[in-house]
Design an enzyme around this catalytic site. Sequence first.
Site, mmCIF file in Angstrom:
data_model
loop_
_atom_site.group_PDB
_atom_site.id
_atom_site.type_symbol
_atom_site.label_atom_id
_atom_site.label_comp_id
_atom_site.label_asym_id
_atom_site.label_seq_id
_atom_site.Cartn_x
_atom_site.Cartn_y
_atom_site.Cartn_z
ATOM 1 N N TYR A 54 -0.334 8.349 9.368
ATOM 2 C CA TYR A 54 0.997 7.850 9.054
ATOM 3 C C TYR A 54 1.934 8.056 10.251
ATOM 4 O O TYR A 54 2.459 9.142 10.491
ATOM 5 C CB TYR A 54 1.577 8.544 7.822
ATOM 6 C CG TYR A 54 0.699 8.475 6.592
ATOM 7 C CD1 TYR A 54 -0.291 7.501 6.459
ATOM 8 C CD2 TYR A 54 0.848 9.382 5.551
ATOM 9 C CE1 TYR A 54 -1.099 7.444 5.330
ATOM 10 C CE2 TYR A 54 0.054 9.321 4.415
ATOM 11 C CZ TYR A 54 -0.921 8.359 4.309
ATOM 12 O OH TYR A 54 -1.719 8.312 3.196
ATOM 13 N N PRO A 199 -0.901 5.040 -7.391
ATOM 14 C CA PRO A 199 -1.124 5.316 -8.822
ATOM 15 C C PRO A 199 -0.377 4.391 -9.763
ATOM 16 O O PRO A 199 -0.743 4.300 -10.938
ATOM 17 C CB PRO A 199 -0.643 6.759 -8.973
ATOM 18 C CG PRO A 199 0.374 6.929 -7.882
ATOM 19 C CD PRO A 199 -0.151 6.120 -6.735
ATOM 20 N N GLY A 202 0.139 -2.186 -9.935
ATOM 21 C CA GLY A 202 -0.289 -2.967 -11.091
ATOM 22 C C GLY A 202 0.557 -2.666 -12.303
ATOM 23 O O GLY A 202 1.215 -3.562 -12.825
#
Length: 270
Positions: A54, A199, A202
Amino acid sequence: MNEFAIGGDLPVRRLGFGAMHLPTDAGPARENAIAVARRAVELGITLIDTAHLYGGGANEELLAEALHPYPDDLVVTTKVGVVRTGDDWKYDGRPESLRSQVDAGLKRLRVERIELLQLHRVDPETPLADQLGALRELRDAGKIGRIGLSEITVDELTRAREIVDIASVQNRYSLLDRSHEAVLEACEEARIAFLPWRPVLGSASNATAEIAGVASELGVTTAQVGLAWLLARSPVILPIPGTAKIPHLEENFAAAEVTLTDEHLERLGT
């Protein structure tokens, strides 16, 4: 909120924070990122996830600037094994590279020991025994407390556990993405922490009618339903949702107080 002891001896609260999305460039966005990290600790989050990848370590430096000296109960876990080469990135699990990445992470995080160090990806060009052997040596030297893996299969987890103790697995998993169900079950059987990344993917953006219905009944967001479902799904699951906004962080954290009934879980497909 329930706790889980990573590796059997490192207790953390089960809802953590993924720092990947925090901006690291100088300016107002960085100041806000520092405020987000500090707010996470104020809320009581005790597990923050970052990685060498990152920003090429810039994310680790940001967390150190925001939070060092760290609270005694805070675990900042980082990952090695993926490096940037110009504008691209590649797997690099060579022992000498892993040792270098760990040393750099220690310096950037301003610590003498990384309590949980995860292999970001298994390097297919380096024997697994060499990769994990290097991390085991770093653990034995006191630079690492516990070793974890990321994006692995059940077979890779089995082979890894023959080489060294594995404390955690970080695979993509959510209410609507259960492709790593078998890996989760293997972790649950062995009491290995399972840290799902993305997590709420969707459940937040493509919510089904059932998810939306449960959210409406409880007066919460679909993302909160997704996180509550993960916490209910298995006691070894430690979600690490990420955000660069304090209101979103607070919304995610509040998911720990959302209670799904058996009827809700049945409708969501548990």
